[in-house]
Motif scaffolding. Sequence first.
Motif, short mmCIF file in Angstrom:
data_model
loop_
_atom_site.label_atom_id
_atom_site.label_comp_id
_atom_site.label_asym_id
_atom_site.label_seq_id
_atom_site.Cartn_x
_atom_site.Cartn_y
_atom_site.Cartn_z
N ILE A 180 -9.00 -85.31 -24.81
CA ILE A 180 -9.85 -85.02 -25.97
C ILE A 180 -11.30 -84.89 -25.54
N ARG A 181 -11.73 -85.80 -24.70
CA ARG A 181 -13.12 -85.76 -24.24
C ARG A 181 -13.39 -84.55 -23.36
N LEU A 182 -12.41 -84.19 -22.53
CA LEU A 182 -12.54 -82.99 -21.69
C LEU A 182 -12.67 -81.73 -22.55
N ASP A 183 -11.89 -81.64 -23.60
CA ASP A 183 -11.95 -80.47 -24.47
C ASP A 183 -13.36 -80.31 -25.05
N ARG A 184 -13.94 -81.41 -25.50
CA ARG A 184 -15.28 -81.34 -26.07
C ARG A 184 -16.31 -80.92 -25.02
N GLY A 185 -16.23 -81.56 -23.85
CA GLY A 185 -17.18 -81.24 -22.79
C GLY A 185 -17.05 -79.81 -22.29
N ARG A 186 -15.81 -79.33 -22.19
CA ARG A 186 -15.58 -77.98 -21.70
C ARG A 186 -16.13 -76.94 -22.67
N ASP A 187 -15.84 -77.10 -23.94
CA ASP A 187 -16.32 -76.14 -24.94
C ASP A 187 -17.84 -76.08 -24.96
N LYS A 188 -18.47 -77.25 -24.90
CA LYS A 188 -19.92 -77.30 -24.92
C LYS A 188 -20.51 -76.63 -23.68
#
Length: 477
Positions: free
Chosen positions: A388-396
Amino acid sequence: MTNTNQALLSRESGDSLVFQIVRTVQSRIDDRLLRSGARMPSIREFAATHGVSRFTVVEAYDRLVAGGFLESRRGSGFYVRERSPVGRDAADGAVHQSGANMRQQVDVVWLIRNMFRQMPAQKMPGGGLLPPEWLDSELIANSLRSIGRQNQSSLLGYGIPQGFLPLRQQLQLKLAELEIAAAPEQIVTTAGVTQGLDIVARHFLRPGDAVFVDDPAWFLMFGSFATLGAKVIGIPRMADGPDIAKLAELAALHKPKLFVINSVLHNPTSTSLSAAKAFQVLRIAEEHDFTIVEDDIYCDMHPGAAVQPATRIASLDQLQRVIYLGGFSKTLSANLRVGFIAASPELAPHLADRKMLSTLTSGEIGERIVYKILSEGHYRKHTERLRIRLDRGRDKTVRQFERLGLDTGTPTPAGMFIWVNAGRDTNVLAEKAMAEGYLLAPGSLFSPNQLPSTFMRINVTSMEDPGIFGFLERELG
């Protein structure tokens, strides 16, 4: 010194100010940004510039003198100590002379050395690990304390070469979830995937043998295979896997012994192998009689085939022609160094013997820790939080790169890396970034031919520092 004045000290980093000063000065001396014989700022000047006490600077300078980085000249101040050519330059081979100036040579050794420099994660977008705050140190500490309360005599022996049996039994269940059938006798634990690759390579390769790798691919194995006398040949990697036509052509020409491949969340692009490509790779391996080594170290960063397509060649072949490698250094702790090899019933004992001849056994304490975390169900919840945290960081991060006008290529729906086209030689970019205290990973290092590249690998978890985007905007915008 201007370069020293650029050092950024943080009272929120968790490291003491003395340690930060020592680390920064050491780094700049190692990178030749502070030359031998250069005069350091006086204690008073350094303290005033950086807003620290003189006592802090005195202690830091004393430590640098004790470490051989500085020398104190009575009545004159502190100077960068002359470093021995034999002790430094010949040892690391990572600098060369060009005219009258010394500059850093960006190569694999350069990147690995800087990855181990203990820089803050936010300063290392070229690194390959998750930041410590993303991991669960308390989970590991609790498991370690629990193991310490058990029969302590069991922690004092060698263990067995094949690895801690309860962990191998747990890994059997983990592999079954990936549709790979492997009895505990087919699994050999290792000190990370790095040792697993080395064990496999030493078993199969002889001087002059060809070994195929993805191009781009994880850089460390290039040198490892070359030291065995093998010819390392890159197979162009596309968005859905290797270039099949090129693989078939080069397999007929070179008759390789091994093909090392990331099927899922390929390093450095985070792309995954399609089912069609997986079948074709296996067919070519059978036709030309080579073994496939499937490195799946990023397995648990993928949400699963039910959410996103992902095909592992080992699930098609069931470990007949495929050797499967996995580990936990990326998701639990790099310091645990717990990995494993899964192979055919005939091959696994030979790989265990090869491991025994080189290191006797792997660290059973680490294996017990991983077993406890896996068997008690903590690991699944931990990796869910990471994804979940990776998804947020990647999109940003992707959005920020797009605002800079940089090409991030094929969308990467999972994983920790993006493969960015900077539009210019990223070796030069990496040198400039290091001068400002940021570690980048230029694309040339990920190819066996090491030719200049406009690409670079970016770790999306290390892009919280706005300074790195400021640097990229100045250099590329």
